[in-house]
Design a protein around this motif. Sequence first.
Motif, PDB file in Angstrom:
ATOM      1  N   PRO A 268       0.898  19.885  53.480  1.00  0.00           N
ATOM      2  CA  PRO A 268       0.954  20.483  54.816  1.00  0.00           C
ATOM      3  C   PRO A 268       0.044  19.820  55.852  1.00  0.00           C
ATOM      4  N   LYS A 269      -0.958  19.056  55.411  1.00  0.00           N
ATOM      5  CA  LYS A 269      -1.873  18.413  56.357  1.00  0.00           C
ATOM      6  C   LYS A 269      -1.721  16.896  56.395  1.00  0.00           C
ATOM      7  N   VAL A 270      -0.822  16.366  55.556  1.00  0.00           N
ATOM      8  CA  VAL A 270      -0.582  14.920  55.546  1.00  0.00           C
ATOM      9  C   VAL A 270       0.931  14.710  55.628  1.00  0.00           C
ATOM     10  N   GLU A 271       1.403  14.480  56.844  1.00  0.00           N
ATOM     11  CA  GLU A 271       2.823  14.215  57.032  1.00  0.00           C
ATOM     12  C   GLU A 271       3.177  12.890  56.388  1.00  0.00           C
ATOM     13  N   GLY A 272       4.360  12.829  55.773  1.00  0.00           N
ATOM     14  CA  GLY A 272       4.821  11.569  55.194  1.00  0.00           C
ATOM     15  C   GLY A 272       4.452  11.380  53.739  1.00  0.00           C
ATOM     16  N   VAL A 273       3.867  12.414  53.094  1.00  0.00           N
ATOM     17  CA  VAL A 273       3.558  12.356  51.666  1.00  0.00           C
ATOM     18  C   VAL A 273       4.257  13.524  50.979  1.00  0.00           C
ATOM     19  N   THR A 274       4.988  13.210  49.916  1.00  0.00           N
ATOM     20  CA  THR A 274       5.647  14.229  49.103  1.00  0.00           C
ATOM     21  C   THR A 274       5.188  14.063  47.665  1.00  0.00           C
TER      22      THR A 274
END
Length: 162
Positions: free
Chosen positions: A45-51
């Motif tokens: 939720p705090k690092v866009e672009g990581v799944t």
Amino acid sequence: MRKLIGGALAAFVVLGAGAAVAEEVGKVGVDWLGNDIIVEAIKDPKVEGVTCHVSYFDRGIIDRLHKGNWFEDPSDSSISCRQTGPITIGDIDMSEAGEEVFKQGISLIWKKQVVNRIYDKANETLIYLSHSRQVQNGSAKMSVTTVPLYGQNVVWTNGKPK
């Protein structure tokens, strides 16, 4: 069973600020007792672009009847996190313990499956640790994965840490 527990906790987790929500993306049956390996996708939720993809064992009803211990799943889990888009990092915890990105119940009350994110500043790397948390008799079963930021076009919303 985990889905019942997880469903009840999901409502609670969704209401928590900044908590990630898991989406089931795979389910593999491993025996005739109804035991499955579940694979879930979790977006930080705090690092866009990581799944992150987390897998864990989900005991079936027959296994629960046969072995008892109705309200608990094993502590084993596996995690793999990758860049799945442009990375934008928000206000993340920079402490040595990092911060909890995700958690769900794996027993009726006390045992949780947890994913923590730790920032390794010296190596410009995000570390994701999957483990279980218990009130007592903590488990040494864990899995770790990393997302290297070196050489990536990373956007830091609060500026890159010095």
